[in-house]
Design a protein around this motif. Structure first.
Motif, PDB file in Angstrom:
ATOM      1  N   ASN A 165       0.805  -1.222   0.000  1.00 39.43           N
ATOM      2  CA  ASN A 165       0.000   0.000   0.000  1.00 39.43           C
ATOM      3  C   ASN A 165       0.841   1.278   0.000  1.00 39.43           C
ATOM      4  N   GLN A 166       2.163   1.149  -0.158  1.00 44.88           N
ATOM      5  CA  GLN A 166       3.049   2.308  -0.164  1.00 44.88           C
ATOM      6  C   GLN A 166       3.874   2.318  -1.454  1.00 44.88           C
ATOM      7  N   LEU A 167       4.028   3.513  -2.056  1.00 44.16           N
ATOM      8  CA  LEU A 167       4.729   3.616  -3.340  1.00 44.16           C
ATOM      9  C   LEU A 167       6.201   3.211  -3.212  1.00 44.16           C
ATOM     10  N   ARG A 269      -1.844   2.413  -9.456  1.00 36.94           N
ATOM     11  CA  ARG A 269      -3.147   3.086  -9.553  1.00 36.94           C
ATOM     12  C   ARG A 269      -4.037   2.695  -8.380  1.00 36.94           C
ATOM     13  N   ALA A 270      -3.993   1.420  -7.981  1.00 34.03           N
ATOM     14  CA  ALA A 270      -4.804   0.964  -6.861  1.00 34.03           C
ATOM     15  C   ALA A 270      -4.387   1.665  -5.568  1.00 34.03           C
ATOM     16  N   ILE A 271      -3.076   1.845  -5.380  1.00 37.61           N
ATOM     17  CA  ILE A 271      -2.583   2.529  -4.186  1.00 37.61           C
ATOM     18  C   ILE A 271      -3.045   3.983  -4.171  1.00 37.61           C
ATOM     19  N   VAL A 272      -2.918   4.642  -5.319  1.00 37.78           N
ATOM     20  CA  VAL A 272      -3.334   6.051  -5.408  1.00 37.78           C
ATOM     21  C   VAL A 272      -4.838   6.177  -5.166  1.00 37.78           C
ATOM     22  N   THR A 273      -5.628   5.257  -5.766  1.00 37.97           N
ATOM     23  CA  THR A 273      -7.083   5.284  -5.573  1.00 37.97           C
ATOM     24  C   THR A 273      -7.438   5.038  -4.110  1.00 37.97           C
ATOM     25  N   ARG A 274      -6.758   4.076  -3.488  1.00 36.51           N
ATOM     26  CA  ARG A 274      -7.024   3.776  -2.081  1.00 36.51           C
ATOM     27  C   ARG A 274      -6.731   4.996  -1.217  1.00 36.51           C
ATOM     28  N   ASP A 275      -5.611   5.663  -1.462  1.00 30.57           N
ATOM     29  CA  ASP A 275      -5.268   6.856  -0.680  1.00 30.57           C
ATOM     30  C   ASP A 275      -6.317   7.947  -0.870  1.00 30.57           C
TER      31      ASP A 275
END
Length: 378
Positions: A165-167, A269-275
């Motif tokens: 969950n972290q870039l 993209r999933a991480i950015v959307t989740r954030d």
């Protein structure tokens, strides 16, 4: 290795004097050479960490000297910064293709050259600190995947990044995956207006960062010498050591890299959307809390007002019941007054019902907001 020794190569003595003047207050040992052959003759003995290499020289051009340096295992590690009066994209691309790490255009100022050398000093220091960690991590990856097929390695990577969950953690997982194929790489992640860079060696050189910027919108795939750059919308990966001795393996690895990049971008993209959803959830919860407080404050005011009205009418009714008999009114007059009083009390009761309706409406709104919050959360 920390930056201690710099070799400047230029066929113009005046240019070497300028470089000596610029570097005299920096803690570097400086040697000079007036030609490409002289550079190659002294480089192993002097063992510089950085070479400032003029492009346009007789006998051997800077590009030819750089190729020779990078072809020699004893000098291939040396950082080369081209110094040229020309700085077009094509010339910078040619410089990078032969292995240079940076490029500076004449005439340059004292501050610009110092800044670039200090950045290279930082890059070399960090590389020295991280090289053992990278080697250990790479050895661990190879040991863990030694019996796995290439596709098995990719499947393991896909399963791994699904939990990330972290870039920064995603970039490190990507580096480890590519390292399992024996590949060294530089990575650029783009989110909104932010660019983040990662490298197998710990830090990207200036010319690599410039290359990402130049080529990010110019096609999916770029191949030059043993390097390959893969561009997606939010990720660019530059592989530094593609296998050249086996065309079939090179093609297979290239396909793997494209697929891995595509999968990684989906997770990014999933991480950015989740954030973004977490931020929306937090904002919605704050709004719900504010609405709840406002509603309850208003209901309390309405309820308090109803109780005050009820007390006033009760007191008024008692006073009328005490005084009317002593007023000398006839029966019709008394009935008229009692009727008016009764209607006023009934209107007060009706307002009490309205308060109950308001409370019910508020509860429905709060319930709807709670359902909306649950929907955003899931």
């Amino acid at each position: 290795m920390a930056l201690q020794r710099v070799l400047a190569v230029d066929d113009e003595p005046f240019n070497l004097e300028i470089i000596e003047e610029i570097l005299e207050d920096l803690d570097f040992e400086l040697a000079t050479a007036a030609s490409g052959p002289e550079c190659l003759e002294i480089v192993e003995k002097f063992d510089p960490q950085v070479i400032l290499l003029d492009v346009s020289m007789p006998q051997m051009s800077g590009y030819e000297v750089c190729k020779a340096l990078k072809a020699n295992p004893k000098t291939a590690h040396i950082v080369v910064m081209f110094v040229s009066a020309r700085g077009s994209v094509e010339e910078r691309m040619e410089g990078y293709a032969v292995g240079a790490e940076d490029y500076i255009v004449k005439p340059f100022g004292h501050t610009e050259l110092k800044s670039k050398l200090l950045y290279l000093k930082k890059m070399l220091a960090e590389k020295e600190q991280l090289v053992q960690q990278v080697e250990d991590a790479t050895n661990t990856a190879f040991s863990a995947m030694v019996t796995s097929s290439e596709m098995g390695q990719i499947v393991n990577y896909i399963e791994q990044i699904g939990e990330i969950n972290q870039l920064g953690e995603l970039a490190q997982a990507l580096i480890m995956c590519l390292s399992s194929f024996g590949l060294s790489c530089n990575i650029e992640l783009r989110t909104n207006d932010t660019r983040q860079h990662f490298s197998t060696s710990g830090i990207c050189s200036p010319i690599v960062i410039e290359l990402f910027e130049i080529l990010k919108g110019k096609g999916r795939l770029h191949e030059f010498t043993n390097r390959i750059l893969v561009n997606y919308e939010q990720i660019s990966i530059l592989i530094l050591n593609m296998p050249n001795d086996d065309p079939d393996k090179r093609g297979r690895i290239r396909d793997h890299i494209c697929f891995i990049t595509s999968v990684t971008e989906q997770q990014l993209r999933a991480i950015v959307t989740r954030d973004r959803l977490l931020t929306q959830q937090q904002n919605l919860n704050e709004v719900i809390g504010m609405v709840h407080n406002k509603f309850h404050t208003l209901v309390s005011m309405l309820d308090s007002n109803r109780k005050d009205n009820e007390a006033v009418f009760k007191e008024l009714q008692e006073e009328f019941e005490q005084r009317i008999p002593s007023m000398g009114l006839d029966e019709d007059q008394e009935i008229f007054i009692y009727s008016k009083l009764d209607k006023a009390i009934q209107r007060s009761i009706a307002r009490e019902g309205a308060v109950a309706d308001v409370k019910s409406a508020f509860k429905e709104i709060e319930s709807d907001l709670a359902l909306l919050a649950q929907h955003v959360n899931h």
